[in-house]
Motif scaffolding. Sequence first.
Motif, PDB file in Angstrom:
ATOM      1  N   LEU A   1       0.813  -1.211   0.000  1.00 49.16           N
ATOM      2  CA  LEU A   1       0.000   0.000   0.000  1.00 49.16           C
ATOM      3  C   LEU A   1       0.854   1.272   0.000  1.00 49.16           C
ATOM      4  O   LEU A   1       0.406   2.311  -0.518  1.00 49.16           O
ATOM      5  N   ILE A   2       2.034   1.203   0.542  1.00 49.64           N
ATOM      6  CA  ILE A   2       2.944   2.349   0.420  1.00 49.64           C
ATOM      7  C   ILE A   2       3.227   2.603  -1.057  1.00 49.64           C
ATOM      8  O   ILE A   2       3.179   3.741  -1.543  1.00 49.64           O
ATOM      9  N   GLY A   3       3.481   1.519  -1.798  1.00 47.65           N
ATOM     10  CA  GLY A   3       3.696   1.655  -3.237  1.00 47.65           C
ATOM     11  C   GLY A   3       2.481   2.197  -3.957  1.00 47.65           C
ATOM     12  O   GLY A   3       2.599   3.006  -4.888  1.00 47.65           O
ATOM     13  N   THR A   4       1.295   1.761  -3.529  1.00 48.73           N
ATOM     14  CA  THR A   4       0.058   2.244  -4.155  1.00 48.73           C
ATOM     15  C   THR A   4      -0.089   3.750  -3.983  1.00 48.73           C
ATOM     16  O   THR A   4      -0.451   4.470  -4.928  1.00 48.73           O
ATOM     17  N   TRP A   5       0.193   4.262  -2.781  1.00 46.54           N
ATOM     18  CA  TRP A   5       0.066   5.700  -2.540  1.00 46.54           C
ATOM     19  C   TRP A   5       1.147   6.484  -3.262  1.00 46.54           C
ATOM     20  O   TRP A   5       0.914   7.614  -3.709  1.00 46.54           O
ATOM     21  N   ILE A   6       2.325   5.909  -3.411  1.00 41.12           N
ATOM     22  CA  ILE A   6       3.369   6.557  -4.218  1.00 41.12           C
ATOM     23  C   ILE A   6       2.864   6.738  -5.651  1.00 41.12           C
ATOM     24  O   ILE A   6       3.007   7.807  -6.255  1.00 41.12           O
ATOM     25  N   THR A   7       2.248   5.691  -6.186  1.00 37.17           N
ATOM     26  CA  THR A   7       1.736   5.758  -7.557  1.00 37.17           C
ATOM     27  C   THR A   7       0.597   6.757  -7.691  1.00 37.17           C
ATOM     28  O   THR A   7       0.503   7.485  -8.687  1.00 37.17           O
ATOM     29  N   ARG A   8      -0.301   6.821  -6.716  1.00 36.64           N
ATOM     30  CA  ARG A   8      -1.428   7.749  -6.815  1.00 36.64           C
ATOM     31  C   ARG A   8      -0.957   9.191  -6.926  1.00 36.64           C
ATOM     32  O   ARG A   8      -1.453   9.963  -7.751  1.00 36.64           O
ATOM     33  N   VAL A   9      -0.008   9.558  -6.093  1.00 39.68           N
ATOM     34  CA  VAL A   9       0.512  10.921  -6.144  1.00 39.68           C
ATOM     35  C   VAL A   9       1.272  11.159  -7.447  1.00 39.68           C
ATOM     36  O   VAL A   9       1.097  12.187  -8.113  1.00 39.68           O
ATOM     37  N   ALA A  10       2.109  10.196  -7.827  1.00 41.18           N
ATOM     38  CA  ALA A  10       2.912  10.350  -9.043  1.00 41.18           C
ATOM     39  C   ALA A  10       2.034  10.445 -10.282  1.00 41.18           C
ATOM     40  O   ALA A  10       2.303  11.240 -11.189  1.00 41.18           O
ATOM     41  N   GLN A  11       0.976   9.648 -10.331  1.00 44.50           N
ATOM     42  CA  GLN A  11       0.102   9.678 -11.506  1.00 44.50           C
ATOM     43  C   GLN A  11      -0.618  11.020 -11.622  1.00 44.50           C
ATOM     44  O   GLN A  11      -0.724  11.579 -12.723  1.00 44.50           O
ATOM     45  N   SER A  12      -1.124  11.537 -10.487  1.00 46.00           N
ATOM     46  CA  SER A  12      -1.783  12.844 -10.531  1.00 46.00           C
ATOM     47  C   SER A  12      -0.825  13.926 -11.015  1.00 46.00           C
ATOM     48  O   SER A  12      -1.182  14.767 -11.848  1.00 46.00           O
ATOM     49  N   TRP A  13       0.401  13.889 -10.489  1.00 46.82           N
ATOM     50  CA  TRP A  13       1.372  14.911 -10.885  1.00 46.82           C
ATOM     51  C   TRP A  13       1.756  14.751 -12.355  1.00 46.82           C
ATOM     52  O   TRP A  13       1.916  15.737 -13.090  1.00 46.82           O
ATOM     53  N   LEU A  14       1.905  13.510 -12.821  1.00 47.23           N
ATOM     54  CA  LEU A  14       2.249  13.245 -14.218  1.00 47.23           C
ATOM     55  C   LEU A  14       1.164  13.772 -15.155  1.00 47.23           C
ATOM     56  O   LEU A  14       1.458  14.435 -16.164  1.00 47.23           O
ATOM     57  N   VAL A  15      -0.090  13.478 -14.837  1.00 49.63           N
ATOM     58  CA  VAL A  15      -1.192  13.920 -15.685  1.00 49.63           C
ATOM     59  C   VAL A  15      -1.249  15.442 -15.747  1.00 49.63           C
ATOM     60  O   VAL A  15      -1.402  16.033 -16.827  1.00 49.63           O
ATOM     61  N   TYR A  16      -1.080  16.077 -14.613  1.00 46.45           N
ATOM     62  CA  TYR A  16      -1.141  17.545 -14.609  1.00 46.45           C
ATOM     63  C   TYR A  16       0.067  18.139 -15.326  1.00 46.45           C
ATOM     64  O   TYR A  16      -0.046  19.152 -16.026  1.00 46.45           O
ATOM     65  N   ARG A  17       1.222  17.492 -15.221  1.00 45.47           N
ATOM     66  CA  ARG A  17       2.413  17.972 -15.927  1.00 45.47           C
ATOM     67  C   ARG A  17       2.256  17.820 -17.431  1.00 45.47           C
ATOM     68  O   ARG A  17       2.671  18.700 -18.211  1.00 45.47           O
ATOM     69  N   LEU A  18       1.653  16.728 -17.875  1.00 45.25           N
ATOM     70  CA  LEU A  18       1.484  16.483 -19.306  1.00 45.25           C
ATOM     71  C   LEU A  18       0.421  17.372 -19.938  1.00 45.25           C
ATOM     72  O   LEU A  18       0.527  17.738 -21.108  1.00 45.25           O
ATOM     73  N   THR A  19      -0.619  17.702 -19.176  1.00 44.95           N
ATOM     74  CA  THR A  19      -1.770  18.387 -19.766  1.00 44.95           C
ATOM     75  C   THR A  19      -2.034  19.771 -19.203  1.00 44.95           C
ATOM     76  O   THR A  19      -2.629  20.613 -19.884  1.00 44.95           O
ATOM     77  N   GLY A  20      -1.668  20.015 -17.937  1.00 38.38           N
ATOM     78  CA  GLY A  20      -1.990  21.277 -17.293  1.00 38.38           C
ATOM     79  C   GLY A  20      -3.473  21.518 -17.135  1.00 38.38           C
ATOM     80  O   GLY A  20      -3.923  22.651 -16.981  1.00 38.38           O
ATOM     81  N   SER A  21      -4.253  20.436 -17.139  1.00 37.22           N
ATOM     82  CA  SER A  21      -5.715  20.556 -17.157  1.00 37.22           C
ATOM     83  C   SER A  21      -6.346  19.906 -15.934  1.00 37.22           C
ATOM     84  O   SER A  21      -6.125  18.715 -15.667  1.00 37.22           O
ATOM     85  N   ALA A  22      -7.181  20.677 -15.220  1.00 36.33           N
ATOM     86  CA  ALA A  22      -7.936  20.111 -14.110  1.00 36.33           C
ATOM     87  C   ALA A  22      -8.981  19.130 -14.618  1.00 36.33           C
ATOM     88  O   ALA A  22      -9.254  18.097 -13.996  1.00 36.33           O
ATOM     89  N   ALA A  23      -9.575  19.452 -15.776  1.00 38.67           N
ATOM     90  CA  ALA A  23     -10.586  18.563 -16.345  1.00 38.67           C
ATOM     91  C   ALA A  23      -9.981  17.208 -16.701  1.00 38.67           C
ATOM     92  O   ALA A  23     -10.610  16.162 -16.506  1.00 38.67           O
TER      93      ALA A  23
END
Length: 440
Positions: A32-54
């Motif tokens: 679960l530590i790994g799962t939470w690492i991925t959740r944060v990383a994925q959110s940051w990756l998506v926002y970095r790639l798109t800059g979109s809240a939507a």
Amino acid sequence: MAAAQSAGSRSLLRALKHPNYRLFFGGQGVSLIGTWITRVAQSWLVYRLTGSAAMLGVVGFAGQIPTFLLAPFAGVWVDRLNRYHVLIVTQVAAMLQSFALAGLAISGHIRIWHVLVLGAAQGVINAFDTPARQALLVDLIEDRADLSNAIALNSSMVNGARLIGPSIAGVVIAAVGEGWCFFADGVSYGAVIASLLLMKVNLPARVPTEKKVLQELADGFRYAFGFRPIRAVLLLLALVSLMGMPYTVLMPVIVDKTLHGGPHTLGFLMGATGVGALCGAVYLASRRSILGLGRIIPLTAALFGVGLIGFGASRSMALSLILLVPAGMGFMVQMASSNTILQSVVREDMRGRVMAFYTMAFMGTAPFGSLLAGALAGRIGAPQTVMVGGVACIVGAAVFARVLPDLRRQLRPIYVERGYLPEAVAGVANTTILRDEMDR
């Protein structure tokens, strides 16, 4: 004094005396530590790639909608199949999904459609994994009196990981990028797979059935939603997940636009939520009975809502950290208390299906919440969207509290039958005494 403290510690950790649960606890804790690492990383990756809240909302929707659609059918199969074997298969599949995401990110070939597709694949896995894991938990505890403690310790494990994982993610993202977060998550699945293989689980024999899947699904729906206490618990959890939990999806936007921070800031905020949730889990683990959880559910749902409103209104990093502590505590205690009541009163032959509906309420409504939050944030702003979710949680808690006396009356016979109310079994008929006992 020392003896009393030792006894308190044993009481707090009493579910760990069961060998299978101890293995489960250790393996899941690492994973679960790994799962939470991925959740944060994925959110940051998506926002970095798109800059979109939507787009954050769209990715959240894609990753969670399979759980909403498939969980009811998965619940039927969990009741039909060996839960232990189902869980091994889902954990291996989740490990492969994380390594695929890591390979694309580390190589620099990651695109937003890759995140969408692999997120949807994880949603399919979760549709089977979550009800199987929740239903198997009962089989890892030889003494059912320790079930509520096991669920509370499970929640403390989840939220301890929530505290540790985001902090690690913030450091790793800043140092080497999101891809290595996904790789660490893939490696962490090895711990839970190893723990499962080391268990000696004796599951009750499944009774063969000639009913079709849709017939069994209909039976489970009638059972869960035909009994008002189960229905009320599920509906409040669904509302809180739909309207309240999308604040995590919008967190990168608030960090960037409102608090003017970076990945470290995101990690600290997620960690503050984990601190509150961990405090709530410790409180639940210290309880010796399920009695009184009915009253705790609306109180903590309202606490979550108040925390969200304050967080949405905050423009200070320090204040945001403080406000996320009660928010995290409120949601965790409400979720875990709901789980405990459901696991305690449900019929064994319906356990998989009811926990599938729990999965739908807890995780399956989140995609709609993510989509709604993303769209609403584009119109009124992310902080205001979080505040709207907080108000909805408070309204839902008030409705639940209003019908609680009737729910208590309907649950009382089950509590008496299963020994949760020993005074009633012994012949205490005074309803005032019973009511007071359940309010502890």
